[in-house]
Design an enzyme around this catalytic site. Structure first.
Site, PDB file in Angstrom:
ATOM      1  N   ARG A 162      11.515   5.203  18.024  1.00 30.22           N
ATOM      2  CA  ARG A 162      10.887   6.423  17.248  1.00 30.22           C
ATOM      3  C   ARG A 162      10.365   7.352  18.323  1.00 30.22           C
ATOM      4  O   ARG A 162      10.273   8.670  18.089  1.00 30.22           O
ATOM      5  CB  ARG A 162      10.415   6.455  15.972  1.00 30.22           C
ATOM      6  N   GLU A 168       4.835  11.370   6.121  1.00 29.52           N
ATOM      7  CA  GLU A 168       4.225  11.272   7.562  1.00 29.52           C
ATOM      8  C   GLU A 168       4.068  12.486   8.405  1.00 29.52           C
ATOM      9  O   GLU A 168       3.165  12.682   9.231  1.00 29.52           O
ATOM     10  CB  GLU A 168       5.283  10.322   8.401  1.00 29.52           C
ATOM     11  N   GLU A 226       3.844  -3.043   6.425  1.00 28.10           N
ATOM     12  CA  GLU A 226       5.308  -2.856   6.365  1.00 28.10           C
ATOM     13  C   GLU A 226       5.755  -4.252   6.704  1.00 28.10           C
ATOM     14  O   GLU A 226       6.504  -4.844   6.112  1.00 28.10           O
ATOM     15  CB  GLU A 226       5.739  -1.916   7.128  1.00 28.10           C
TER      16      GLU A 226
HETATM   17  N1  MTE Z   1      -0.463   8.206   1.624  1.00 27.23           N
HETATM   18  C1  MTE Z   1      -1.261   7.202   0.957  1.00 27.23           C
HETATM   19  N2  MTE Z   1      -2.110   7.768   0.099  1.00 27.23           N
HETATM   20  N3  MTE Z   1      -1.397   5.852   1.460  1.00 27.23           N
HETATM   21  C2  MTE Z   1      -0.337   5.403   2.112  1.00 27.23           C
HETATM   22  O1  MTE Z   1      -0.386   4.273   2.272  1.00 27.23           O
HETATM   23  N4  MTE Z   1       1.317   5.784   3.691  1.00 27.23           N
HETATM   24  C3  MTE Z   1       2.062   6.869   4.519  1.00 27.23           C
HETATM   25  C4  MTE Z   1       2.402   8.031   3.648  1.00 27.23           C
HETATM   26  N5  MTE Z   1       1.526   8.486   3.002  1.00 27.23           N
HETATM   27  C5  MTE Z   1       0.442   6.298   2.766  1.00 27.23           C
HETATM   28  C6  MTE Z   1       0.474   7.653   2.347  1.00 27.23           C
HETATM   29  C7  MTE Z   1       3.341   6.504   5.056  1.00 27.23           C
HETATM   30  S1  MTE Z   1       2.916   5.517   6.706  1.00 27.23           S
HETATM   31  C8  MTE Z   1       4.662   6.492   4.879  1.00 27.23           C
HETATM   32  S2  MTE Z   1       6.006   5.880   5.725  1.00 27.23           S
HETATM   33  C9  MTE Z   1       4.741   7.201   3.416  1.00 27.23           C
HETATM   34  O2  MTE Z   1       3.672   7.582   2.977  1.00 27.23           O
HETATM   35  C10 MTE Z   1       5.712   6.340   2.670  1.00 27.23           C
HETATM   36  O3  MTE Z   1       5.742   6.665   1.287  1.00 27.23           O
HETATM   37  P1  MTE Z   1       6.842   7.736   0.920  1.00 27.23           P
HETATM   38  O4  MTE Z   1       8.138   7.289   1.683  1.00 27.23           O
HETATM   39  O5  MTE Z   1       7.084   7.576  -0.561  1.00 27.23           O
HETATM   40  O6  MTE Z   1       6.592   9.003   1.329  1.00 27.23           O
HETATM   41 MO1  MOS Z   2       5.211   4.349   7.245  1.00 24.08          MO
HETATM   42  S1  MOS Z   2       4.596   4.065   9.129  1.00 24.08           S
HETATM   43  O1  MOS Z   2       6.901   4.505   8.023  1.00 24.08           O
HETATM   44  O2  MOS Z   2       4.966   3.069   6.704  1.00 24.08           O
END
Ligand code: MTE
Ligand code: MOS
Length: 759
Positions: A304, A706, A226
């Site tokens: 958070r 998450e 990020e």
């Molecule tokens: N799933 C996979 N396969 N790879 C990832 O890097 N990141 C996670 C989650 N699931 C991630 C994942 C995180 S930290 C977040 S914030 C969300 O996916 C972001 O994607 P979204 O907003 O589309 O759910």
């Molecule tokens: Mo997810 S920790 O908000 O990239």
């Protein structure tokens, strides 16, 4: 519906940073990073490196055309160390060479003279020195100090929870290419293309419109990309600026582990007060966040932690304080849950503590304190709660009492193998807590062959967001999903994006896509109306590639209609904007309505501990999860399973270990153990919550990225129960992760004490 990427993933055809064909003349970069965690940088000697084969240039802080600063929230993070080094692994110099091997070889020839300064790795020590990243933050609800006086029971203690290495399969990296008139195109493995663009602009002193950032996809980010993708992109860009050549840097695993920050470790002091009916009346908590050497995303992560410090419970009197403490570790950063899971671990520890002392099961206290509709979170938002519903539906389906009974019986019959059970409710707020970030844009083109191209600010990192966005367009246009292609995330097509984070990418970018498609659809209906002799466009619909009039099919098909529109000079493109309505937060009073909605769920977890070896297996995780109404169960179940395993890993076997010199000892996969196929739960069963409620998520399908990670917290408490079943007099400290070594020490706590006493 399958993930749109599944075929190209399996064939190895998906394009990650390292798959981008290289241009002739590409240089390769490698960092020389600080070997010590804190000190005054007296001098850097690059002479020997400069004379190595293939070396074209060595870059240090003094070579930058723009600012030597990459801190996005606070300006406290130089790209290259100039006067001081703040952590081991801090970049000091960058070698640019003709081949990757030459760059790495030369980087090893660089030396630096560093005068040592005191190294702090413990956040409590940093706090005592008042070395804070930002002033402390507070959440206050009711009057905890007074409420404690009237509590029947009060317990206080300490809880510690360690960090976590992201271990995305694809390491950090970037590739920059010079473009006309001094501009550049930067490919980056980032969750935040705009953050990279801003950062590159800053260090090169170029305007943002000269910099194009493009992201094909990530081999995982999990929050680690990020903010922390910026540095490598900035370095490549600086290299391109200084040499006029393309520059690539893809980190080796050990470089990545050493130089990047991780999930924040936290230490906390808690005090919990209950009445005689086990209602939690008051809760006081102080968090010490180990921020590392610079701010990075620590302030919002800290916030958070406060937002989720009462998890899925209603507590009428809460005083929560959080310190972001500066230490000499790599800057810690976002990681799935963004500080929320750490806050939840502490309240769960407090509840487990109270349960142990009162000789009741933790689940009894948990169950009695679940947040109800209309109850207020400590930050002022009123709950629209599914906490009790998910608990009840999970209990009805999985029968918590029976699971516990089976475990108790097993424990009576087995001396050296013990089972433990824990129930784990979760509650996670969806939206960036910084309200202005909750906006997104989508660019949709319908081409004259009837196919559809979509670009948004969302980054695909395995979570399936592209599939969901393609579904939005295909649903609104009523076209097969193959007719829609979601393109790379690119700052020329979509500007000023928020990072793909906070689980909000599908909601924000999906809704923007929905608006864009609906706008185009409305234009097409207006073109169609006279052609099918409908009175108004309201009588027209498009279904499965044909125009319908008053619900009946006509001969006019999608392709003819699209061309008719184009012929009549009607736009087939739209760039739409979406901003989450109804959210706000005022840090002046620390109250507001920061979240569009919450995701709830309740899991029950069972573990078996081998009390001779200290090793354990997670037997099952069974959860009732609040999807709203899932728009893609295969993607969402994948997110749940992955999240659970990642959460369990964090609290059990994954151990980030820095020594007192700030040196990362768990610096490779041989010393940092993540769950493999043998250590994932034997069974994961998901029960979707049955509810008719509307919610503000895209197509009513609540964010899922998450929240499921937090079910994994239950694994810690289940192991703790099993340990206590073996060593009943002992009360294990709340100190995660529960590695097998720690389990063994707790199983034999008496023996350990005697050994220490030399008996
Ligand atoms: N799933 C996979 N396969 N790879 C990832 O890097 N990141 C996670 C989650 N699931 C991630 C994942 C995180 S930290 C977040 S914030 C969300 O996916 C972001 O994607 P979204 O907003 O589309 O759910
Ligand atoms: Mo997810 S920790 O908000 O990239």
């Amino acid at each position: 519906m399958k993930n749109v990427d599944s075929k190209s993933h399996v064939r190895g055809e998906s394009i990650y940073l390292d798959d981008i064909p290289l241009l002739q003349g590409t240089l390769f970069a490698c960092v020389y990073d600080s070997p010590v965690a804190h000190g005054k940088l007296k001098s850097v000697d690059t002479t020997e490196a400069e004379n190595c084969d293939g070396v074209v240039r060595i870059v240090t802080a003094k070579d930058l055309v723009g600012e030597n600063e990459i801190g996005g929230i606070l300006p406290d993070e130089p790209l290259f160390a100039d006067e001081e080094v703040h952590f081991q692994g801090m970049p000091v110099a960058l070698v640019l060479a003709e081949t990757e091997e030459q760059a790495r070889h030369a980087a090893r020839k660089i030396t630096a003279e560093i005068e040592p300064l005191e190294i702090v790795t413990d956040p409590r020590v940093a706090c005592l020195k008042n070395d804070l990243i930002v002033p402390p933050k507070h959440f206050i609800l009711g009057d905890a100090a007074n409420a404690f006086k009237n509590c029947e029971y009060v317990f206080a203690g300490r809880a510690d929870v360690n960090g976590q290495e992201h271990l995305y399969i694809e390491t950090q990296g970037a590739y920059s290419i010079p473009t006309e008139q001094g501009g550049m195109k930067v490919y980056s493995s980032t969750q935040g293309p705009t953050a990279v663009q801003r950062c590159v602009a800053r260090v090169t002193a170029l305007p943002m419109h000269q910099i194009e950032v493009d992201v094909t996809r990530l081999g995982g980010g999990f929050g680690g990309k990020e903010d922390q993708a910026n540095a490598w992109a900035a370095m490549c860009a600086v290299g391109t600026q200084l040499t006029k050549r393309p520059v690539k840097y893809a980190l080796h695993r050990m470089e990545d582990m050493r130089m990047t920050g991780k999930r924040h470790p936290y230490s906390a002091d808690y005090k919990i007060g209950l009445d005689k009916d086990l209602k939690i009346v008051a809760y006081e908590v102080v968090f010490y966040q180990n921020a590392g050497a610079s701010a990075d995303l620590s302030p919002p992560v800290l916030e958070r932690t406060l937002f989720h410090c009462t998890n899925a419970y209603f507590i009428p009197n809460v005083t929560a304080t959080a310190y972001s403490c500066r230490t000499n570790l790599p800057p810690n950063t976002a990681f799935r849950g963004f500080g929320g899971p750490q806050g939840m671990f502490v309240i769960e520890s407090a509840i487990a503590h109270a349960a142990e002392k009162l000789n009741v099961s933790a689940s009894e206290i948990q169950r009695k304190n679940l947040i109800n509709n209309g109850d207020e979170f400590p930050y002022g938002q009123k709950a629209i709660s599914e906490a009790l519903t998910t608990w009840t539906q999970a209990d009805e389906k999985f029968d918590f009492a029976k699971i516990q009974k089976v475990a108790n019986e097993f424990n009576r019959n087995n001396k050296f193998v013990k089972k433990g059970v824990a129930v784990q409710p979760i509650c996670f707020g969806i939206s960036f807590t910084k309200t202005p970030m909750n906006q997104a844009r989508s660019l949709v083109h319908v081409y004259t062959d009837g196919s559809v191209a979509v670009s948004t600010g969302a980054v695909e990192m395995g979570q399936g967001v592209n599939t969901k966005i393609a579904q939005v367009a295909s649903t609104i246009f009523s076209l097969p999903i193959e007719r829609v292609k979601v393109h790379t995330t690119n700052t020329l097509r979509i500007a000023n994006t928020s990072p793909t984070a906070a689980s909000a990418a599908a909601d924000l970018n999906g809704k923007a896509t929905q608006i864009a498609c609906e706008t185009i659809l409305q234009r097409l209906k207006e073109v169609a109306a006279p052609l099918v002799e409908a009175e108004t466009s309201d009588d027209v619909s498009i279904e499965n590639g044909f125009v319908f009039r008053n619900g009946e099919s006509t001969n006019l098909d999608w392709l003819v209609l699209v061309n008719e529109a184009h012929f009549n000079r009607v736009s087939l493109s739209e760039h739409a904007h979406y901003a989450t309505p109804g959210i706000n937060f005022d840090w002046g009073i620390a109250k507001g309505h920061p979240f569009a909605y919450h995701v709830y769920g309740t899991a029950v977890l069972g573990v078996t501990v081998d009390c001779i070896r200290g090793i354990y297996t997670v037997d099952f995780v069974k959860a009732c999860h609040d999807f709203g109404s899932s728009m893609n169960t295969s993607v969402d179940y994948g997110q749940i399973e992955g999240g659970i395993v990642q959460g369990i890993g964090w609290l059990t076997m994954e151990e980030v270990f820095y020594d007192e010199n700030g040196k990362l000892r768990s610096n490779a996969l041989s010393t940092y153990k993540i769950p493999d196929i043998y250590s994932v739960p034997k069974e994961i069963e998901i029960l979707p919550l049955e509810t008719e409620k509307e919610n503000p998520a895209i197509f009513n399908s609540k964010a899922v990225g998450e929240p499921p990670l937090m079910y994994g917290i239950g694994a810690y408490f289940a192991i703790r129960e099993a340990v206590k079943a073996f060593n009943s007099e002992h009360s294990p400290a709340f100190d995660a992760p529960f590695t097998p070594e720690k389990v063994l020490l707790n199983l034999y706590s008496e023996t350990m004490k005697q050994m220490k006493a030399g008996k």
